[in-house]
Design a protein around this motif. Structure first.
Motif, PDB file in Angstrom:
ATOM      1  N   UNK A  59      -8.496 -76.233  26.319  1.00 36.15           N
ATOM      2  CA  UNK A  59      -7.910 -76.979  25.201  1.00 36.15           C
ATOM      3  C   UNK A  59      -7.579 -76.036  24.043  1.00 36.15           C
ATOM      4  N   UNK A  60      -8.433 -75.059  23.810  1.00 35.82           N
ATOM      5  CA  UNK A  60      -8.197 -74.068  22.751  1.00 35.82           C
ATOM      6  C   UNK A  60      -6.907 -73.300  23.020  1.00 35.82           C
ATOM      7  N   UNK A  61      -6.713 -72.904  24.284  1.00 38.99           N
ATOM      8  CA  UNK A  61      -5.493 -72.190  24.650  1.00 38.99           C
ATOM      9  C   UNK A  61      -4.263 -73.084  24.489  1.00 38.99           C
ATOM     10  N   UNK A  62      -4.409 -74.370  24.833  1.00 38.52           N
ATOM     11  CA  UNK A  62      -3.287 -75.300  24.676  1.00 38.52           C
ATOM     12  C   UNK A  62      -2.931 -75.491  23.199  1.00 38.52           C
ATOM     13  N   UNK A  67       0.817 -74.312  18.792  1.00 37.43           N
ATOM     14  CA  UNK A  67       1.060 -73.664  17.504  1.00 37.43           C
ATOM     15  C   UNK A  67       2.164 -72.604  17.619  1.00 37.43           C
ATOM     16  N   UNK A  68       2.181 -71.862  18.709  1.00 35.29           N
ATOM     17  CA  UNK A  68       3.214 -70.837  18.879  1.00 35.29           C
ATOM     18  C   UNK A  68       4.598 -71.470  18.981  1.00 35.29           C
ATOM     19  N   UNK A  71       5.505 -72.596  15.445  1.00 30.94           N
ATOM     20  CA  UNK A  71       5.856 -71.396  14.682  1.00 30.94           C
ATOM     21  C   UNK A  71       7.279 -70.961  15.008  1.00 30.94           C
ATOM     22  N   UNK A  72       7.617 -70.963  16.291  1.00 31.17           N
ATOM     23  CA  UNK A  72       8.953 -70.561  16.723  1.00 31.17           C
ATOM     24  C   UNK A  72      10.001 -71.534  16.200  1.00 31.17           C
ATOM     25  N   UNK A  73       9.732 -72.837  16.324  1.00 35.66           N
ATOM     26  CA  UNK A  73      10.702 -73.852  15.890  1.00 35.66           C
ATOM     27  C   UNK A  73      10.913 -73.824  14.377  1.00 35.66           C
ATOM     28  N   UNK A  74       9.865 -73.473  13.622  1.00 39.56           N
ATOM     29  CA  UNK A  74       9.957 -73.458  12.159  1.00 39.56           C
ATOM     30  C   UNK A  74      10.679 -72.233  11.629  1.00 39.56           C
ATOM     31  N   UNK A  75      10.875 -71.237  12.484  1.00 41.41           N
ATOM     32  CA  UNK A  75      11.591 -70.036  12.047  1.00 41.41           C
ATOM     33  C   UNK A  75      10.795 -69.155  11.111  1.00 41.41           C
ATOM     34  N   UNK A  76       9.480 -69.224  11.182  1.00 37.46           N
ATOM     35  CA  UNK A  76       8.631 -68.374  10.325  1.00 37.46           C
ATOM     36  C   UNK A  76       8.769 -66.918  10.773  1.00 37.46           C
ATOM     37  N   UNK A  77       8.765 -66.015   9.822  1.00 43.32           N
ATOM     38  CA  UNK A  77       8.890 -64.598  10.157  1.00 43.32           C
ATOM     39  C   UNK A  77       7.739 -63.823   9.539  1.00 43.32           C
ATOM     40  N   UNK A  78       7.381 -62.735  10.173  1.00 43.43           N
ATOM     41  CA  UNK A  78       6.271 -61.894   9.715  1.00 43.43           C
ATOM     42  C   UNK A  78       6.723 -60.448   9.669  1.00 43.43           C
ATOM     43  N   UNK A  79       6.000 -59.647   8.880  1.00 44.57           N
ATOM     44  CA  UNK A  79       6.257 -58.206   8.862  1.00 44.57           C
ATOM     45  C   UNK A  79       5.791 -57.610  10.182  1.00 44.57           C
ATOM     46  N   UNK A  80       6.583 -56.717  10.730  1.00 40.03           N
ATOM     47  CA  UNK A  80       6.230 -56.147  12.026  1.00 40.03           C
ATOM     48  C   UNK A  80       6.920 -54.795  12.185  1.00 40.03           C
ATOM     49  N   UNK A 105       8.096 -63.969  15.883  1.00 41.54           N
ATOM     50  CA  UNK A 105       7.053 -64.381  16.826  1.00 41.54           C
ATOM     51  C   UNK A 105       5.684 -64.067  16.242  1.00 41.54           C
ATOM     52  N   UNK A 106       4.658 -64.687  16.803  1.00 43.24           N
ATOM     53  CA  UNK A 106       3.293 -64.411  16.342  1.00 43.24           C
ATOM     54  C   UNK A 106       2.836 -63.055  16.856  1.00 43.24           C
TER      55      UNK A 106
END
Length: 278
Positions: A59-62, A67-68, A71-80, A105-106
């Protein structure tokens, strides 16, 4: 436990960039020491780990899978840092400085722009969760069986494993009475002295607090909560605090019972007052 295992097994081969960040102590604490602490506690307490509890790590993995996707659908971006310094569907090359680029991506390996690859990685994560749960269940079952075989039924160790009633001795409760979370997690069949077990659990709890503080205070990244690393280490806090309190409560209750009986046992005795010879 399975969450910390997944975190460690996934981070070092797939996420860690030694060429960019080296081997900082903070990363070792987040993705290795945390697993050692939880594994040490679970092994020494030998609390039961039912096979059906595999539903929890799955369930934790699900939840992280969901969440991933969010995150993808919301278009959030991170420094990478774009791999090979080249822009891709996930990563926009913005700067030659380390972590000066922008990723959608996360984790670099977990991109829903490439759904087949991302789904394959998640299948692997689910398999790791199931396999290691079965392994940990088998290990703890064998440890508990070893305790029963080596115990003499009086609460005294008779061999390399310790006494038969280790999980009941501190709280002085019968197998059919008392809070299950105290009955199963309070004592250690491997640590001879009650106070040493309490001190060890408290130390693990404090070390976990230090890891969580390092995650948030040692990073300038406002998106730190998006990572599985943060989730897993934060979730370890209530486990260690509850485990420490369970041990403290059991020792407190035993001390009260001894005072009522008018015979306070010396430190290091268990069950019916027989000295622990482990």
């Amino acid at each position: 436990l399975e969450g910390a295992t997944i975190l460690t097994l996934v981070y070092w081969p797939l996420i860690h960039r030694a060429d960019l960040i080296g081997w900082p102590a903070g990363q070792i604490m987040r993705h290795g020491i945390n697993l050692i602490l939880i594994l040490l506690d679970v092994t020494l307490s030998a609390a039961p780990l039912p096979l059906l509890h595999v539903v929890f790590p799955v369930a934790y993995a699900f939840v992280f899978l969901a969440w991933s996707l969010i995150y993808h659908a919301a278009g959030i971006r991170r420094d990478c840092e774009c791999p090979d310094g080249v822009s891709t569907l996930d990563c926009e090359e913005l700067s030659n400085e380390n972590f000066g680029d922008s990723c959608a991506n996360i984790y670099d390996f977990l991109s829903w722009h490439y759904p087949g690859v991302a789904a394959a990685y998640f299948v692997g994560i689910f398999m790791i969760a199931v396999i290691f749960h079965v392994l940990y269940h088998t290990m703890i079952t064998l440890l508990r069986r070893c305790q029963r075989l080596q115990g003499d039924g009086t609460g005294t160790a008779t061999g390399s494993c310790t006494h038969l009633r280790a999980e009941l001795s501190l709280a002085r409760i019968s197998p059919d009475a008392g809070p299950a979370w105290i009955k199963h997690h309070a004592s250690s069949p491997a640590v001879a002295h009650d106070r040493a077990w309490l001190a060890l659990r408290a130390l693990c709890a404090l070390f976990t607090v230090a890891i969580v503080v390092e995650i948030f205070a040692g990073s300038n990244n406002p998106l730190e909560p998006i990572y599985l690393t943060t989730w897993t280490n934060v979730m370890a806090l209530p486990y260690f605090f509850c485990a420490t309190y369970a041990t403290y409560a059991a020792q407190r209750d035993r001390s009260r019972a001894d005072n009522v009986d008018g015979a306070v046992k010396p430190a290091g005795t268990i069950g019916n007052g027989t000295a622990n010879t482990a």
